[in-house]
Design a protein around this motif. Structure first.
Motif, PDB file in Angstrom:
ATOM      1  N   SER A  87      40.111  39.527  36.897  1.00  0.00           N
ATOM      2  CA  SER A  87      40.916  38.289  36.196  1.00  0.00           C
ATOM      3  C   SER A  87      41.063  38.216  34.579  1.00  0.00           C
ATOM      4  O   SER A  87      42.280  37.730  34.291  1.00  0.00           O
ATOM      5  N   ILE A  88      40.215  39.100  34.341  1.00  0.00           N
ATOM      6  CA  ILE A  88      40.656  38.718  32.772  1.00  0.00           C
ATOM      7  C   ILE A  88      41.532  39.726  32.427  1.00  0.00           C
ATOM      8  O   ILE A  88      42.530  38.852  31.840  1.00  0.00           O
ATOM      9  N   LYS A  89      41.976  40.564  33.500  1.00  0.00           N
ATOM     10  CA  LYS A  89      42.514  41.811  33.432  1.00  0.00           C
ATOM     11  C   LYS A  89      43.871  41.148  33.375  1.00  0.00           C
ATOM     12  O   LYS A  89      45.041  41.417  32.785  1.00  0.00           O
ATOM     13  N   GLN A  90      44.021  40.028  34.767  1.00  0.00           N
ATOM     14  CA  GLN A  90      45.257  39.539  35.122  1.00  0.00           C
ATOM     15  C   GLN A  90      45.766  38.466  34.065  1.00  0.00           C
ATOM     16  O   GLN A  90      46.514  37.990  33.545  1.00  0.00           O
ATOM     17  N   SER A  91      44.650  37.830  33.126  1.00  0.00           N
ATOM     18  CA  SER A  91      45.128  36.997  32.494  1.00  0.00           C
ATOM     19  C   SER A  91      45.282  37.797  30.824  1.00  0.00           C
ATOM     20  O   SER A  91      45.652  36.851  30.251  1.00  0.00           O
ATOM     21  N   LEU A  92      44.921  38.362  30.902  1.00  0.00           N
ATOM     22  CA  LEU A  92      45.819  39.218  29.685  1.00  0.00           C
ATOM     23  C   LEU A  92      46.888  39.758  29.966  1.00  0.00           C
ATOM     24  O   LEU A  92      47.648  40.878  28.673  1.00  0.00           O
ATOM     25  N   GLY A 126      48.074  36.461  24.913  1.00  0.00           N
ATOM     26  CA  GLY A 126      47.798  35.801  25.704  1.00  0.00           C
ATOM     27  C   GLY A 126      46.189  35.320  24.780  1.00  0.00           C
ATOM     28  O   GLY A 126      45.865  35.398  23.533  1.00  0.00           O
ATOM     29  N   THR A 127      45.089  34.809  25.244  1.00  0.00           N
ATOM     30  CA  THR A 127      44.045  34.089  24.617  1.00  0.00           C
ATOM     31  C   THR A 127      42.814  34.780  25.575  1.00  0.00           C
ATOM     32  O   THR A 127      43.031  35.600  26.077  1.00  0.00           O
ATOM     33  N   ILE A 128      41.919  34.637  24.833  1.00  0.00           N
ATOM     34  CA  ILE A 128      40.032  35.535  25.269  1.00  0.00           C
ATOM     35  C   ILE A 128      40.152  34.730  26.724  1.00  0.00           C
ATOM     36  O   ILE A 128      39.641  32.909  26.144  1.00  0.00           O
TER      37      ILE A 128
END
Length: 332
Positions: free
Chosen positions: A36-41, A82-84
């Protein structure tokens, strides 16, 4: 500042040593959070190893403990945007979190990060041209285990929360190169060889007297608008190695100050400090940077000792200093 960052990354390395072996499989919850972190970034190339067909404990930019829990993430020098991501908070065994030199990261620092009670080290520095903005989250005070907090080189505004003094293990605090205002709260750092780095802000008021009893390695309050006395920060038996108080409005008599004998860096320039250069300057055998210029010092500079290898710049632009390396004193 190279010394400061060397120590910071040494601390990060010690955290990783807490996990002597890597697990062959990672926790399923951590795997889901990382993807999910990877996708958000935006699926950046720097995280190309983050693929579900392999164990996340083998991925780059992170470390697992023996139980297969992700306990450290360090992402730096990338153009990801993006954001954290809020899914960082799903990594419930995380001890160390670092985002460094990431020009595409913007926005306020998510307060949700500080619900991770396991965090011991948080580093979010030089994230972008504009930097992370907004205030220092008061919720940081929930991190009872944190010993390192570095939010330097951003655009953080507002006061330093007094609640940070409630963090009993916080030993390294760097909020430098921001736009912080207000006074410096008491008791921000604790323990042996503490680091307090608040330079290049808009801080005002007096330095809290209780810092006279803090066991500092480094204190850097330069480039602010601080006033009053700072003599209590000194003492021959103190273990402090670096003191930077330059470019403030400090005003005190330095004549009888006893400098810590282990000082390597001392910068008191561009203040309103009065009196004579103290004789304790002779004891600074380890100093390689010393600057007392642009003050209101007077009298003869003590001969023999550290000043034999210092130039005019270290003592220049004072009221009436004389003697080597400046012009000789005139005898009446």
């Amino acid at each position: 500042m190279a010394h400061r960052h060397s120590l910071l990354f040494a601390c990060l390395f010690l955290v990783l040593l807490a996990s002597p072996t890597l697990a062959s499989k990672c926790d399923s919850g951590d795997l889901k959070a990382l993807l999910s972190i990877k996708q958000s970034l935006g699926n950046p190339s720097i995280l190309s190893s983050w693929v579900p067909s392999t164990s996340c404990c083998s991925w780059g930019h992170l470390q697992c403990d023996r139980a297969g829990r992700v306990n450290s993430i360090t992402i730096r020098d990338s153009n990801l945007a993006g954001t954290i991501p809020p899914s960082v908070t799903d990594l419930t065994a995380l001890i160390s979190l670092a985002f460094i030199d990431l020009p595409g990261l913007t926005g306020p620092i998510p307060t949700s990060i500080f619900t991770l009670k396991t965090l011991q080290q948080v580093t979010v520095i030089r994230t972008s041209v504009s930097g992370f903005s907004g205030p220092v989250p008061d919720s940081i005070s929930q991190l009872s285990q944190i010993d390192t907090l570095d939010l330097s080189a951003n655009k953080i505004t507002g006061p330093i929360p007094a609640s940070l003094s409630k963090l009993p293990k916080l030993r390294f605090l760097d909020l430098s190169h921001n736009q912080l205002t207000g006074s410096i709260p008491s008791g921000l750092v604790h323990g042996n060889f503490a680091f307090l780095i608040l330079s290049h802000n808009l801080l005002t008021g007096r330095i809290p007297v209780d810092y006279g009893s803090t066991d500092f390695d480094t204190i850097n309050l330069s480039h602010n608008r601080l006033i009053g006395d700072a003599s209590f920060l000194f003492g021959a038996q103190k273990k402090t190695t670096e003191i930077y108080l330059a470019w403030n409005r400090l005003e005190f008599d330095i004549s009888n100050v006893a400098f810590p004998k282990g000082l390597t860096d001392l910068d008191l320039s561009h203040n309103k400090i009065t009196g004579r250069v103290p004789v304790s300057i002779r004891d600074l055998a380890k100093v390689h940077k010393l600057d007392l210029s642009y003050n209101k010092l007077c009298g003869q500079i003590p001969s023999v000792g550290v000043n034999t290898h210092l130039g005019v710049a270290a003592f220049g632009h004072n009221k009436c200093l004389c003697g080597g390396p400046l012009a000789p004193c005139h005898k009446n």
